[in-house]
Design a protein around this motif. Structure first.
Motif, PDB file in Angstrom:
ATOM      1  N   LEU A  70       0.820  -1.206   0.000  1.00  0.00           N
ATOM      2  CA  LEU A  70       0.000   0.000   0.000  1.00  0.00           C
ATOM      3  C   LEU A  70       0.855   1.258   0.000  1.00  0.00           C
ATOM      4  N   VAL A  71       2.055   1.195   0.581  1.00  0.00           N
ATOM      5  CA  VAL A  71       2.984   2.320   0.464  1.00  0.00           C
ATOM      6  C   VAL A  71       3.351   2.515  -1.001  1.00  0.00           C
ATOM      7  N   ASN A  72       3.620   1.418  -1.683  1.00  0.00           N
ATOM      8  CA  ASN A  72       3.949   1.503  -3.108  1.00  0.00           C
ATOM      9  C   ASN A  72       2.757   1.983  -3.933  1.00  0.00           C
ATOM     10  N   ALA A  73       1.547   1.644  -3.490  1.00  0.00           N
ATOM     11  CA  ALA A  73       0.354   2.120  -4.190  1.00  0.00           C
ATOM     12  C   ALA A  73       0.221   3.635  -4.074  1.00  0.00           C
ATOM     13  N   ILE A  74       0.515   4.183  -2.890  1.00  0.00           N
ATOM     14  CA  ILE A  74       0.496   5.640  -2.712  1.00  0.00           C
ATOM     15  C   ILE A  74       1.548   6.283  -3.611  1.00  0.00           C
ATOM     16  N   TYR A  75       2.720   5.676  -3.639  1.00  0.00           N
ATOM     17  CA  TYR A  75       3.811   6.180  -4.483  1.00  0.00           C
ATOM     18  C   TYR A  75       3.379   6.216  -5.951  1.00  0.00           C
ATOM     19  N   ALA A  76       2.765   5.115  -6.415  1.00  0.00           N
ATOM     20  CA  ALA A  76       2.322   5.047  -7.809  1.00  0.00           C
ATOM     21  C   ALA A  76       1.231   6.074  -8.096  1.00  0.00           C
ATOM     22  N   MET A  77       0.307   6.273  -7.152  1.00  0.00           N
ATOM     23  CA  MET A  77      -0.749   7.259  -7.326  1.00  0.00           C
ATOM     24  C   MET A  77      -0.177   8.667  -7.394  1.00  0.00           C
ATOM     25  N   LEU A  78       0.818   8.932  -6.573  1.00  0.00           N
ATOM     26  CA  LEU A  78       1.446  10.253  -6.572  1.00  0.00           C
ATOM     27  C   LEU A  78       2.189  10.502  -7.876  1.00  0.00           C
TER      28      LEU A  78
END
Length: 358
Positions: free
Chosen positions: A202-210
């Motif tokens: 989910l940290v990586n998901a935030i990164y990808a969304m950003l």
């Protein structure tokens, strides 16, 4: 150390909604107090109801078993009672303000873990184990009063219990519980958290969304300052991007047998590629290259499995099976596993499998 009863008493001084929560716990404790040392399995996907039942089971001197039906059979827990949501509704009709303090050193929680081998086992933990780990973590990693959290982690895992329930509750934070955990970004934008506890995915998901939107508000809600992450190493690019928005992710290391945290990167004291500094509640020694842990957070043992317990817990010292070293500033680094089985799932922090040796 004061037990979970004391934590509930502290929480009663907080705002009305939390007081209501504590009164629900007290009612359930009254209904369960006739039992002592009985195993209970909590059957609900509702985080609030799960928390109420978990506290009540522990405070009443009973044992919360955080396992599914398959794991119960594997670990050989045969005598237990399931508490469902409908059971909770009936229990809440029982009005009680009486809470007696339970024994902090007795087993209060059993969690399934593959630990340092591929065999599943029931890790027995006490209130003293869990609360020493929580307090030790909070001495390194600040849980600000009035911080806002969104509960994403399941309370069936120790990371969820310690980092996403006990920590915010003890520090006076606000825990926002979404209707479901599928609509992750919608929940972040609605509740606008300041702090989160998340797995790497989910940290990586935030990164990808950003990266894709260029909008910190779209990716996080706009107020997020810090994230605790455990379970796997993060790409260095993540924090490089997040730092541009005043956000940082702090990695942690541990295993279920240590309640679960052993070390973490702390506010203003972190180091690249390290899993952080060791918590004050325990100490780490490197013996023949292996990370070993001694402290108040180390488990009581494995449920009905003395042989497995004796293999990893000797003279109060837990042999983790992880290889590592500690630098001159007390930062712990992991470099591999001591024993590698080609069919072994490397089950690490909080009982979650991270990778498989191929």
């Amino acid at each position: 150390m004061a037990g979970i009863v004391k934590l509930i008493q502290i929480a009663l001084d907080f705002p009305a909604l939390l007081s209501d929560f504590c009164n629900m716990v007290k009612s359930c404790v009254g209904a369960l107090s006739s039992n002592k040392g009985k195993c209970f399995v909590i059957d609900t996907n509702n985080s609030l109801k799960f928390a109420v039942m978990y506290f009540a089971i522990v405070i009443s001197g009973n044992i919360a078993v955080l396992m599914d039906e398959q794991d119960l059979k594997y670990v050989d827990i045969k005598e237990y009672e399931v508490i469902s949501e409908s059971d909770l509704d009936k229990i809440l009709e029982y009005k009680s303000d009486y809470i007696e303090d339970s024994h902090n050193e007795d087993v209060c929680t059993i969690v399934c873990s593959s630990g340092t081998t591929s065999e599943k086992k029931g890790v027995m933990l006490s209130q003293a184990n869990l609360l020493s780990d929580m307090r030790g973590g909070m001495l390194l990693y600040e849980y600000p009063e009035n911080a806002i959290y969104v509960n994403i982690l399941p309370y069936t895992h120790l990371f969820g219990v310690i980092a996403d329930l006990l920590g915010p509750l003890f520090s006076g934070g606000t825990i926002c519980i979404p209707n479901d955990k599928i609509h992750f970004f919608e929940s972040l934008r609605y509740y606008r958290p300041t702090n989160l506890n998340l797995p790497p995915a989910l940290v990586n998901a935030i990164y990808a969304m950003l990266i894709s939107t260029g909008s910190f508000e779209m990716a996080t809600g706009g107020r997020l300052k810090k994230v605790m992450c455990a379970g796997a190493k993060l790409n260095d690019d993540v924090n490089e991007l997040f730092s541009q928005y005043g956000l940082r992710v702090y990695s942690a290391y541990g295993l279920t047998e240590c309640s679960p945290c052993v070390s973490m990167n702390r506010d203003h004291f972190y180091r690249q590629n390290s899993v952080g500094q060791v918590l004050p509640c325990c100490s780490v020694d490197i013996i023949d290259g292996e990370v070993t842990v001694v402290g108040k957070n180390v488990m009581l043992g494995y449920y009905k499995n003395k042989d497995a317990t004796n293999k990893v817990l000797r003279d109060g010292r837990l042999y983790t099976g992880d290889l590592g070293y500690v630098d001159d500033d007390g930062f712990l680094y992991l470099i591999g596993r001591k024993n590698i089985d080609r069919d072994l799932f490397l089950c690490r922090l909080f009982g979650e499998c991270k990778q498989r040796w191929i």
